[in-house]
Scaffold this active site. Structure first.
Site, PDB file in Angstrom:
ATOM      1  N   GLU A  79      97.480  43.834   9.616  1.00  0.00           N
ATOM      2  CA  GLU A  79      96.095  43.753  10.423  1.00  0.00           C
ATOM      3  C   GLU A  79      95.025  44.565   9.736  1.00  0.00           C
ATOM      4  O   GLU A  79      95.363  45.546   8.754  1.00  0.00           O
ATOM      5  CB  GLU A  79      96.210  44.502  11.920  1.00  0.00           C
ATOM      6  CG  GLU A  79      97.141  43.756  12.625  1.00  0.00           C
ATOM      7  CD  GLU A  79      97.538  44.041  14.013  1.00  0.00           C
ATOM      8  OE1 GLU A  79      96.457  45.219  14.434  1.00  0.00           O
ATOM      9  OE2 GLU A  79      98.211  43.977  14.627  1.00  0.00           O
ATOM     10  N   CYS A 127      95.398  49.492  15.794  1.00  0.00           N
ATOM     11  CA  CYS A 127      96.187  48.831  14.852  1.00  0.00           C
ATOM     12  C   CYS A 127      97.540  48.395  15.430  1.00  0.00           C
ATOM     13  O   CYS A 127      98.343  49.353  15.936  1.00  0.00           O
ATOM     14  CB  CYS A 127      96.221  49.617  13.320  1.00  0.00           C
ATOM     15  SG  CYS A 127      95.173  48.659  12.218  1.00  0.00           S
TER      16      CYS A 127
END
Length: 343
Positions: free
Chosen positions: A91, A331
């Site tokens: 990500e 995240c």
């Protein structure tokens, strides 16, 4: 075949001159990649067909495959889920401010540190990212959004200092004027604290910013929140930070995720002020993201009290404004959901 994004500027010049190309061709290639976001040699029209064919034989320029993207309706924060060439996923996040665009990038697939409040560690650790995969996050976001990133924080998935060589090399690439051209003081490394690597970083001659994810003022509490603390104590980490500061003169940001009933007591604030006394630091107070159901944010009143105690003790502190709350921009959350849905 080599990933061209793994190469430093000097390595690229060596590689192409060994193939018989002139040195200045490196600048042309890098202009296509970093300024025009072109990763196909066939589109590099100021190179001869012969040179393009030769480069295609020896190099690839893999940008990342976009699997998912979430955009916050609140503040425009944009979260990307990327697929790597081996099928693993990572990500990255773009954060929009009035005067700048910041990218939050990953350095590992998963994370071995396993902080209890972080979604990334829940899926385990797979591997380190290559230099090229770290750099490609910036290029892929810029290409997707058609916007220039001016600030980079190594605060995504993974512990940057446990992927030290590739992290440092990627910083040099992103900072190089012929490549990423991002100012070195606009790049921040966030670490849970790997003492020997912090000291090594001080010797690199890279004037990057350093952020320490501390999260607790005592080893007893930090052992529970950050399991790696059992290997590296707070005392060892802060000693390394002091060495780093003596060498660089830089202020260090202390990141402190506040969790109700775990590390948000008045005694915690007082102890934090005590251990940071006489250090050149700024404390970023971060209300916990609800990645784990039984972890709760402190009340607004408690957050303000915690901050006030630090300020009264002479420690600069601020409560971080939450961005991308409606898209779970912390995240690891997007990746974890995908792993669960496909398992």
């Amino acid at each position: 075949m080599k990933n061209l994004l793994d190469l430093s500027y000097e390595e690229l010049i060596t590689e192409i001159t060994n193939l018989g190309l002139e040195r200045y061709r490196a600048d042309q290639i890098l202009d296509w990649i970093f300024n025009k976001k072109v990763n196909n040699f066939d589109e590099m029209t100021n190179l001869s067909k012969k040179h393009r064919a030769l480069l295609k034989e020896h190099f690839s320029i893999p940008f990342l495959k976009l699997l998912d993207k979430k955009v916050s309706r609140i503040d425009g924060t944009t979260k990307f889920l990327w697929e790597l060439e081996d099928g693993n996923t990572i990500e990255s996040v773009m954060l929009f401010h009035p005067d700048r665009i910041t990218a939050c990038i990953s350095t590992q697939v998963g994370c071995p540190v396993k902080c209890i409040f972080c979604a990334t560690g829940m899926s385990g650790f797979v591997r380190n990212l290559t230099t090229g995969e770290i750099v490609a996050q910036i290029l892929s976001m810029e290409k997707e959004e058609k916007k220039k990133i001016g600030n980079v924080v190594y605060m995504g998935m993974g512990e940057p200092l446990l992927n030290y060589e590739n992290t440092i090399k990627s910083i040099r690439t992103l900072n190089h004027k012929k490549m990423g051209n991002i100012g070195i003081r606009r790049i921040t490394i966030s670490t849970v604290g790997i003492p020997d690597r912090i000291i090594q970083l001080a010797e690199e001659g890279l004037d990057v910013k350093l952020a320490l994810s501390l999260h607790a003022p005592t080893n007893f509490k930090r052992d529970q929140l950050v399991p790696l603390n059992k290997k590296y104590s707070i005392e060892e980490i802060l000693n390394a930070v002091k060495i780093y500061q003596k060498k660089t003169g830089n202020r260090v940001t202390i990141e402190y995720v506040l969790i109700k009933g775990m590390n948000d007591e008045i005694s915690d604030a007082k102890k934090l002020a005590e251990i940071l006394k006489n250090m050149k630091v700024f404390v970023n107070l971060i209300p916990v993201n609800p990645t784990v159901e039984d972890l709760k944010k402190p009340s607004r009143e408690r957050l303000l009290t915690f901050k006030r105690i630090l300020l009264e003790s002479g420690i600069e502190a601020e409560i971080r404004r939450e961005k991308g709350a409606d898209i779970e921009a912390a995240c690891g959350q997007l990746r974890l959901k995908r792993i669960k849905s496909t398992s």
